[in-house]
Design an enzyme around this catalytic site. Structure first.
Site, PDB file in Angstrom:
ATOM      1  N   PHE A  40       0.866  -1.179   0.000  1.00  0.00           N
ATOM      2  CA  PHE A  40       0.000   0.000   0.000  1.00  0.00           C
ATOM      3  C   PHE A  40       0.900   1.225   0.000  1.00  0.00           C
ATOM      4  CE2 PHE A  40      -2.371   3.472   1.868  1.00  0.00           C
ATOM      5  CZ  PHE A  40      -3.593   3.395   1.204  1.00  0.00           C
ATOM      6  N   ASP A  73       9.371   2.422   1.722  1.00  0.00           N
ATOM      7  CA  ASP A  73       8.172   3.132   2.135  1.00  0.00           C
ATOM      8  C   ASP A  73       8.021   2.935   3.641  1.00  0.00           C
ATOM      9  OD1 ASP A  73       5.610   3.936   2.821  1.00  0.00           O
ATOM     10  OD2 ASP A  73       4.694   3.211   0.971  1.00  0.00           O
ATOM     11  N   LYS A 100       2.738  10.178   8.236  1.00  0.00           N
ATOM     12  CA  LYS A 100       2.035   9.752   9.449  1.00  0.00           C
ATOM     13  C   LYS A 100       2.695  10.318  10.710  1.00  0.00           C
ATOM     14  CE  LYS A 100      -0.294   5.672   7.525  1.00  0.00           C
ATOM     15  NZ  LYS A 100      -1.673   6.171   7.586  1.00  0.00           N
TER      16      LYS A 100
END
Length: 391
Positions: free
Chosen positions: A129, A214, A243
């Site tokens: 993702f 990532d 985040k």
């Protein structure tokens, strides 16, 4: 009749009005223990006083000027990230998705400027993702992500997770980069073993392909080191973070070596909001706190405590849970049922958790959560599992 908020989420019937630490208060006054932290975003909990003070001070001085000018707060945060990582340079974004877009552009532009424009293929992995933009969903490639959104951006090769032979075969003179999450979050808290990350680094070195990590979900202290790849003793050429770096303020970044970033010159990328004084002031305070070795030691201690409690929970409820996955405070419970069932049962216990693929329930608490709150969270999961098992 369509709602005024585009209905792309199946939202829980909960609305929160305030929070402190690892606790949220709903509009009806109920208090919930938050083990999702806004999907690993609120790294220092809700309404952290240090972050509130930093944001308030900066808001009273300057919010936005754009990247047409030098931004001291941005330069200060970039300097901190460079000092604490493999990177030589940083570009700030507002989200992980934007960071993924730049990472893709950066890898392809690198080879274009090297006189090898045919090197455009980026290898990614099943279960990945990387965001929800058209480029990021093309990178992930799953039917759930891409159905109905074609034509997709070309230039991605999707491999099964953990298929080493396929990976070696896929690396060709057309490969620009390999992009991977050291720990898959949405994919089900799947940890790439250290030896595999080392082998991947070696393969990229052999072929010249750039290595992109990532760390949008697994970075910024989440695993007990500042960045998850540090456990394997390897470094990427390009890395995306977001985040936790903003502690709740929308902030992301792409970190890169000077060589990997060499194609990105003036005019090759931009962002109106990215790296604004507000976000970078907060990000700087987050990094000051999270990069402290004593803080990371505490994360590891809390992670050990939590994992021990979760292993006992799995043993007590084999009808609901199969195993514990993950690293640090990025943990998952493999469920025997749909994780949404456990999420809903946890709501009844005033506990917030996050579902993921592969029948996994994610537990992503604030990094500064107390042992008492962790123990309380496991006790509420125990009650939720009992409720499920009793029908």
């Amino acid at each position: 009749m369509i709602a005024s908020v585009l209905p792309t989420y199946n939202r829980a019937p909960l609305a929160f009005v305030k929070g402190a630490g690892s606790w949220l208060e709903a509009a009806d006054g109920r208090r919930f223990l938050d083990m999702g932290a806004g999907i690993a975003v609120n790294a220092l909990g809700h309404s952290n006083p240090d972050l509130v003070a930093t944001l308030t001070e900066q808001a009273g001085k300057l919010w936005h000027v754009s990247n047409l000018y030098q931004i001291p707060e941005q330069e200060a945060l970039a300097d901190k990230l460079v000092a604490e990582s493999f990177a030589d340079t940083v570009f700030f974004t507002n989200s992980g998705t934007e960071a993924a877009e730049l990472a893709i552009k950066m890898a392809r532009k690198y080879w274009y400027e090297k006189g090898q424009p045919e090197r455009i293929e980026i290898i990614t992995f099943e279960g990945a993702f990387h965001g929800r933009s058209t480029g990021a969903i093309a990178a992930a490639g799953s039917e759930k992500m891409v159905k109905g959104f074609g034509p997709l951006m070309p230039g991605f090769t999707h491999l099964k997770w953990g298929d080493h032979d396929a990976l070696r075969a896929a690396l060709t003179d057309k490969t620009a980069a390999v992009m991977i999450e050291p720990i898959q979050g949405e994919g089900g808290i799947r940890v790439v073993p250290d030896q595999c990350l080392k082998g991947l680094r070696d393969l990229c070195d052999e072929t010249g392909a750039l290595l992109i990590f990532d760390e949008v979900q697994c970075g910024v202290g989440r695993t007990g080191k500042l960045f998850a790849h540090e456990w394997a003793g390897v470094t990427p050429d390009i890395m995306m973070v977001a985040k936790g770096i903003g502690g709740g303020f929308p902030l992301g970044a792409v970190l890169a070596t000077e060589e990997a970033a060499s194609g990105m010159v003036a005019g090759s990328h931009g962002s109106t909001y990215g790296g604004n004084p507000l976000g970078c002031a907060v990000g700087g305070k987050v990094l000051d706190i999270v990069a402290d070795p004593a803080f990371l030691d505490q994360v590891n201690a809390r992670a050990g405590f939590m994992r021990q409690k979760l292993e006992a929970l799995v043993a007590a409820h084999p009808a609901t849970f199969e195993a514990v996955r993950g690293q640090g405070l990025m943990l998952g419970l493999k469920c025997t049922c749909a994780p949404a069932d456990v999420v809903n049962a946890a709501y009844a216990q005033n506990l917030l958790t996050v579902p993921a693929a592969d029948n996994v329930l994610r537990l992503l608490p604030a990094l500064n959560i107390s042992e008492a709150d962790l123990a309380e969270a496991v006790a509420r999961l125990d009650a939720a599992a009992t409720q499920l098992e009793q029908g």
